[in-house]
Design a protein around this motif. Structure first.
Motif, PDB file in Angstrom:
ATOM      1  N   ARG A 237       0.894   4.226  -2.982  1.00  0.00           N
ATOM      2  CA  ARG A 237       0.617   5.631  -2.657  1.00  0.00           C
ATOM      3  C   ARG A 237       1.824   6.507  -2.979  1.00  0.00           C
ATOM      4  O   ARG A 237       1.688   7.602  -3.540  1.00  0.00           O
TER       5      ARG A 237
ATOM      6  N   LEU B 110      -5.914   4.286  -4.165  1.00  0.00           N
ATOM      7  CA  LEU B 110      -4.786   4.993  -3.567  1.00  0.00           C
ATOM      8  C   LEU B 110      -4.305   6.168  -4.417  1.00  0.00           C
ATOM      9  O   LEU B 110      -3.411   6.900  -3.998  1.00  0.00           O
ATOM     10  N   GLN B 111      -4.897   6.351  -5.593  1.00  0.00           N
ATOM     11  CA  GLN B 111      -4.638   7.569  -6.349  1.00  0.00           C
ATOM     12  C   GLN B 111      -5.314   8.767  -5.682  1.00  0.00           C
ATOM     13  O   GLN B 111      -4.934   9.918  -5.900  1.00  0.00           O
TER      14      GLN B 111
ATOM     15  N   TRP C 229       0.830  -1.205   0.000  1.00  0.00           N
ATOM     16  CA  TRP C 229       0.000   0.000   0.000  1.00  0.00           C
ATOM     17  C   TRP C 229       0.865   1.257   0.000  1.00  0.00           C
ATOM     18  O   TRP C 229       0.540   2.248  -0.667  1.00  0.00           O
TER      19      TRP C 229
ATOM     20  N   THR D 174      -5.398   8.358   1.170  1.00  0.00           N
ATOM     21  CA  THR D 174      -4.093   8.109   1.787  1.00  0.00           C
ATOM     22  C   THR D 174      -3.882   6.626   2.029  1.00  0.00           C
ATOM     23  O   THR D 174      -4.832   5.825   2.072  1.00  0.00           O
ATOM     24  N   ALA D 175      -2.615   6.248   2.199  1.00  0.00           N
ATOM     25  CA  ALA D 175      -2.294   4.852   2.494  1.00  0.00           C
ATOM     26  C   ALA D 175      -2.897   4.423   3.820  1.00  0.00           C
ATOM     27  O   ALA D 175      -3.363   3.285   3.964  1.00  0.00           O
TER      28      ALA D 175
ATOM     29  N   ARG E 143       2.312   6.926  -6.922  1.00  0.00           N
ATOM     30  CA  ARG E 143       1.088   7.014  -7.707  1.00  0.00           C
ATOM     31  C   ARG E 143       1.252   7.870  -8.958  1.00  0.00           C
ATOM     32  O   ARG E 143       0.524   7.694  -9.940  1.00  0.00           O
TER      33      ARG E 143
ATOM     34  N   TYR F  93      -5.151  -0.101  -6.039  1.00  0.00           N
ATOM     35  CA  TYR F  93      -4.221   0.888  -6.571  1.00  0.00           C
ATOM     36  C   TYR F  93      -4.962   2.103  -7.116  1.00  0.00           C
ATOM     37  O   TYR F  93      -4.473   3.239  -7.006  1.00  0.00           O
TER      38      TYR F  93
ATOM     39  N   SER G 186       3.794   4.477   6.911  1.00  0.00           N
ATOM     40  CA  SER G 186       3.422   5.794   6.391  1.00  0.00           C
ATOM     41  C   SER G 186       4.165   6.900   7.115  1.00  0.00           C
ATOM     42  O   SER G 186       4.554   7.901   6.514  1.00  0.00           O
TER      43      SER G 186
END
Length: 309
Positions: free
Chosen positions: A41, A105-106, A37, A109-110, A44, A102, A278
């Protein structure tokens, strides 16, 4: 996710692994999936969602083939007979689930993504109950609920009012769609062919790539291409080798030893690890509610596994 909770018991396929604790193996698998993940992120801009999913499984397949070819040759008749289901599993599991993650996650947030992904054990239990009436034992259900309270504590930033005011953006909706896809995929795995686990993973890696190819071509036609920076290439290699390949092998061994119900609870480690990663790689700031939520997640796992000895 970190993924492949469909792993079946096959001690021979895993006998070469060191005799490590199954809980350590499950923990490492979820650590690798959390990193998946973070990569999506972080890169991206360089890695469009379909491209990342396609190349992730291409790398995983390259890693798998040297190990799985003997099993694939042996299981070829069963794989050919089950090709409609293999296409389905590839489209929904290895292909569709990852694209939805995916894609989400564009826009989100992760941390949000990994937290929402924690709904998978709850969704599986809910769908199983609605369709078959199957329920978990009290201790297993209690462990899931305690861990889920930890997830909610993080989502709410430790404030009940935030839950009442919680809103979802389009990325969060994509993640929730991936949760539904993976839950349905998992529940339908009773239809998988009776073949070696590595044969099955190889087959659905191939069918997933077939499913992804037209979407990958469409994505490129829209002007979205991989930007081959060193970080992006490293990200592709990481997602293929660790979450898709090693994560499966570790998860398979862990599930074989402790069972699917207890192993499924370890999926709540993904947001816990996701928050820490993160903070390290995406420069997000820790808060007290993160620690409280992670503590509850681990408490739920302890509650579910403390009788194992």
């Amino acid at each position: 996710m970190g993924q492949l909770s469909h792993a079946v018991h096959n001690p021979d396929s895993m006998k070469k692994l060191p005799q490590l604790s199954p809980y350590l193996l499950l923990t490492l698998a979820n650590l690798f999936w959390a990193g998946n993940w973070i990569v999506s992120r972080a890169f991206r801009g360089e890695l469009p969602p379909v491209a990342l999913s396609f190349w992730r499984w291409a790398v995983a397949l390259l890693c798998l083939l040297p190990l799985s070819l003997p099993q694939v040759r042996r299981d070829w008749p069963q794989l050919c007979a089950a090709w409609p289901w293999l296409l389905f599993f590839g489209a929904l599991g290895t292909g569709g689930y990852n694209v939805l993650v995916y894609g989400g996650l564009q826009y989100t947030t992760a941390i949000n993504g990994t937290l929402l992904n924690s709904f998978i054990p709850i969704m599986i239990v809910l769908i199983s109950w609605l369709l078959t009436g199957k329920r978990l034992h009290g201790r297993e259900l209690a462990g899931i609920l305690v861990s889920f309270v930890g997830v909610l504590a993080i989502v709410a930033h430790g404030e009940l009012q935030r839950l009442r005011e919680l809103t979802l953006n389009v990325g969060d909706l994509w993640i929730l769609a991936s949760v539904l896809a993976w839950s349905a995929y998992t529940l339908l795995l009773s239809r998988r062919p009776p073949v070696h686990p590595l044969s099955f993973l190889t087959a659905i890696s191939v069918t997933g790539l077939i499913f992804l190819l037209p979407f990958y071509l469409w994505e490129m036609a829209q002007g979205r291409h991989v930007i081959p920076t060193p970080g992006a290439i490293a990200g592709i290699v990481y997602t293929g080798v660790f979450p898709a390949f090693l994560g499966y092998i570790l998860w398979n061994r862990g599930v074989a030893e402790v069972g699917a119900a207890r192993a499924g609870l370890f999926m709540h480690l993904v947001p816990a690890f996701g928050i820490v990663l993160s903070m390290i790689f995406l420069d997000e700031t820790p808060a007290p509610y993160h620690a409280a939520g992670i503590g509850l997640i681990f408490a739920g796992i302890w509650l579910n596994t403390r009788r194992i000895g």
